[in-house]
Design a protein around this motif. Structure first.
Motif, short mmCIF file in Angstrom:
data_model
loop_
_atom_site.label_atom_id
_atom_site.label_comp_id
_atom_site.label_asym_id
_atom_site.label_seq_id
_atom_site.Cartn_x
_atom_site.Cartn_y
_atom_site.Cartn_z
N ALA A 217 13.41 -26.08 -11.07
CA ALA A 217 12.33 -25.10 -10.81
C ALA A 217 12.47 -24.01 -11.57
CB ALA A 217 12.28 -24.92 -9.14
N ILE A 218 13.83 -23.28 -11.37
CA ILE A 218 14.16 -22.22 -12.31
C ILE A 218 13.96 -22.24 -13.53
CG2 ILE A 218 16.13 -20.72 -12.94
CD1 ILE A 218 17.28 -21.10 -9.76
N HIS B 36 11.95 -24.29 -15.25
CA HIS B 36 10.48 -24.45 -15.47
C HIS B 36 9.88 -22.92 -15.36
CE1 HIS B 36 9.17 -28.60 -16.01
NE2 HIS B 36 9.64 -28.89 -14.88
N LEU B 37 10.56 -22.23 -14.26
CA LEU B 37 9.82 -20.78 -14.23
C LEU B 37 10.03 -19.97 -15.75
CD1 LEU B 37 8.82 -18.17 -12.82
CD2 LEU B 37 11.19 -18.10 -11.93
N GLU B 38 11.52 -20.17 -16.38
CA GLU B 38 12.08 -19.48 -17.53
C GLU B 38 11.05 -20.06 -18.63
OE1 GLU B 38 13.83 -16.76 -17.52
OE2 GLU B 38 14.20 -16.96 -15.39
N LEU B 39 10.91 -21.37 -18.70
CA LEU B 39 9.94 -21.75 -19.79
C LEU B 39 8.57 -21.63 -19.42
CD1 LEU B 39 11.92 -25.24 -19.74
CD2 LEU B 39 12.05 -23.46 -21.73
N ARG C 194 9.97 -29.02 1.26
CA ARG C 194 9.62 -30.18 1.96
C ARG C 194 11.20 -30.39 2.61
NH1 ARG C 194 4.91 -31.30 -1.13
NH2 ARG C 194 5.92 -32.60 -2.59
N LEU C 195 12.04 -30.41 1.72
CA LEU C 195 13.33 -30.73 2.25
C LEU C 195 14.27 -29.78 3.08
CD1 LEU C 195 14.55 -32.62 -1.03
CD2 LEU C 195 13.79 -33.70 0.99
N ASP C 196 13.83 -28.53 2.69
CA ASP C 196 14.48 -27.41 3.32
C ASP C 196 13.45 -25.86 3.34
OD1 ASP C 196 16.09 -25.36 4.12
OD2 ASP C 196 17.77 -25.65 3.13
N ALA C 197 12.77 -26.13 4.18
CA ALA C 197 11.71 -25.07 4.24
C ALA C 197 12.19 -23.65 4.09
CB ALA C 197 10.92 -25.23 5.51
N LYS C 198 13.60 -23.38 4.65
CA LYS C 198 13.90 -22.12 4.46
C LYS C 198 14.97 -21.75 3.34
CE LYS C 198 14.18 -21.83 9.58
NZ LYS C 198 15.01 -21.32 10.74
N GLU C 199 15.29 -22.70 2.37
CA GLU C 199 15.72 -22.44 1.12
C GLU C 199 15.39 -21.25 0.56
OE1 GLU C 199 18.12 -22.05 -1.81
OE2 GLU C 199 18.54 -23.52 -0.33
N LYS C 200 16.34 -20.37 0.42
CA LYS C 200 15.93 -18.98 -0.10
C LYS C 200 15.49 -18.94 -1.74
CE LYS C 200 17.79 -14.00 -0.54
NZ LYS C 200 19.08 -13.24 -0.21
N LYS C 201 16.27 -19.44 -2.40
CA LYS C 201 16.31 -19.43 -3.83
C LYS C 201 14.64 -20.26 -4.37
CE LYS C 201 18.10 -18.36 -7.64
NZ LYS C 201 18.41 -16.87 -8.05
N LEU C 202 14.62 -21.26 -3.55
CA LEU C 202 12.98 -21.72 -3.69
C LEU C 202 12.04 -20.89 -3.22
CD1 LEU C 202 14.02 -25.69 -2.82
CD2 LEU C 202 13.43 -24.61 -5.06
N LEU C 203 12.18 -20.21 -2.13
CA LEU C 203 11.21 -19.60 -1.74
C LEU C 203 10.92 -18.34 -3.02
CD1 LEU C 203 12.09 -19.31 2.16
CD2 LEU C 203 10.05 -20.22 1.24
#
Length: 394
Positions: free
Chosen positions: A168-169, A171-174, A189-198
């Motif tokens: 994901a990171i 894709h963001l930088e690209l 969907r696997l971890d709704a509280k994952e800070k880096k993904l949020l």
């Protein structure tokens, strides 16, 4: 009997002890007379210690068995090809992790790659090698390679959270904002509280909306410019002004800006032909002084204005490059070139810009009229015009 038998035994023991003492004394006497060759020197002990495998801070990039036999032996023990592929791959993974901690990302990539080449049967270990290599590639700026590793890791384990985060990171930088949002949604969907993904999703969504808005604005501007260009072209046709066709590398639908490739073209950036409320044109115009390699740029030369009016203002004070102080307005001559015929046409300073542009041999290039200015009767003028046919505008 027993006493007599014990006496020689004690004598032999004392003799042996005396012999060993003499040998030790001789050994110590040897070091009193000559230095130990293997000692560490006072000034270079740190460098010498760093050559011993047990005390090395950093292993050499290439190990020569003749120069470092101990280190070569240790390496052969660590990377023994006879060990199972899983053990070898894990060893390379641990080595890569050490390099990663030291921020030596190139060597980390090399170690993780060697681990993957072992083709071990443990998919979890292979996923770790891929995601770790993706992180190292990311730090090296190899975003595409890092993304490929994240994608490869997800083929082995689609729900591997670290692989999703790193992908994901990347894709963001690209600037693949939609893909970045999609990967973040799958990870959340696997971890709704994952800070880096949020955080990544919020940033990607914001940039995605901004990019879509910019695309819409660009399309609106393109349509507006196309309409404006059509209006200008009709104005040119009504005046019998000829506009040179675009060069092969240019797009004929480009907006009428001023990308003139001559001297001082950087001053013309953003200038454009304009049509006022009364239907009269103003042109970005270049005045070239070939004798000195200088240029003047007039951002809006009204078609009804005379050249002499501009020259009077421009040369009210002589420019610093006119060392001979000869560029007085009434001592100047104006010309334009017909490059196809190797001819020049003299323009009267009393004439208007429109009168010059309406000449049948004048072609406006890059939406920017350009004229040469020479000093009357000067040696440079004479040499410049030599070999060219000169026409005077009536």
């Amino acid at each position: 009997m027993e006493a007599q038998a014990a006496t020689p035994a004690r004598g032999e023991e004392r003799g042996q002890e005396e012999g060993e003492g003499d040998a030790m004394d001789a050994f110590l006497d040897k070091f009193r007379s000559q230095q130990y060759r293997g000692r560490l020197h006072e000034d270079t002990w740190e460098q010498e210690l760093d050559k011993i495998p047990m005390f090395m801070k950093k292993a050499p990039a290439e190990i020569n068995p003749q120069e470092n036999p101990e280190l070569a032996c240790l390496q052969s023990l660590i990377f023994d090809d006879e060990r199972p592929p899983e053990e070898q791959a894990k060893t390379y993974k641990d080595e890569g992790n050490d390099y990663f901690k030291d921020r030596d990302y190139k060597k980390a990539v090399a170690s993780y790659t060697e681990g993957l080449r072992k083709k071990c049967s443990d998919p979890t270990l292979n996923v770790v090698l891929l995601t770790n290599r993706a992180a190292a590639q990311y730090h090296l700026g190899n975003l595409r390679s890092a993304l490929n590793d994240a994608m490869a890791a997800r083929k082995l384990q689609p729900n591997h959270l670290k692989a999703i985060i790193r992908g994901a990171i990347c894709h963001l930088e690209l600037k693949n904002f939609s893909e970045a949002v999609h990967w973040c949604d799958e990870g959340l969907r696997l971890d709704a509280k994952e800070k880096k993904l949020l955080e990544t999703r919020a940033r990607a969504d914001k940039l995605k909306r901004a990019a879509e808005r910019d695309v819409r604005k660009a399309k609106v501007k393109e349509r507006k410019d196309k309409v404006q260009k059509g209006v200008l072209l009709r104005a040119f046709q009504a005046r019998n002004i000829q506009v040179a066709s675009a060069a092969p590398e240019e797009d004929e639908d480009d907006e009428p800006t001023c990308p003139h490739g001559g001297l001082g073209s950087e001053n013309a950036i953003g200038a454009r032909v304009s049509l006022d409320d009364s239907g009269r044109l103003s042109w970005p115009t270049l005045l070239l002084y070939p004798e000195h390699g200088e240029t003047d740029f007039i951002s809006a030369f009204h078609e009804d204005s005379r050249f002499i009016d501009h020259l009077m203002v421009m040369f009210e004070e002589l420019p610093p490059w006119d060392i001979e102080r000869k560029y007085h307005p009434h001592h100047l001559e104006l010309y334009f070139e017909d490059e196809a015929r190797v001819e020049v046409y003299q323009v009267s300073p009393e004439s208007t810009l429109l009168e010059a542009l309406q000449h049948p041999r004048y072609f406006v290039k890059a939406w920017t009229p350009a004229f040469l200015i020479l000093v009357k009767q000067s040696p440079f003028r004479k040499n410049f015009l030599r070999g060219r046919k000169v026409h005077r505008l009536k």
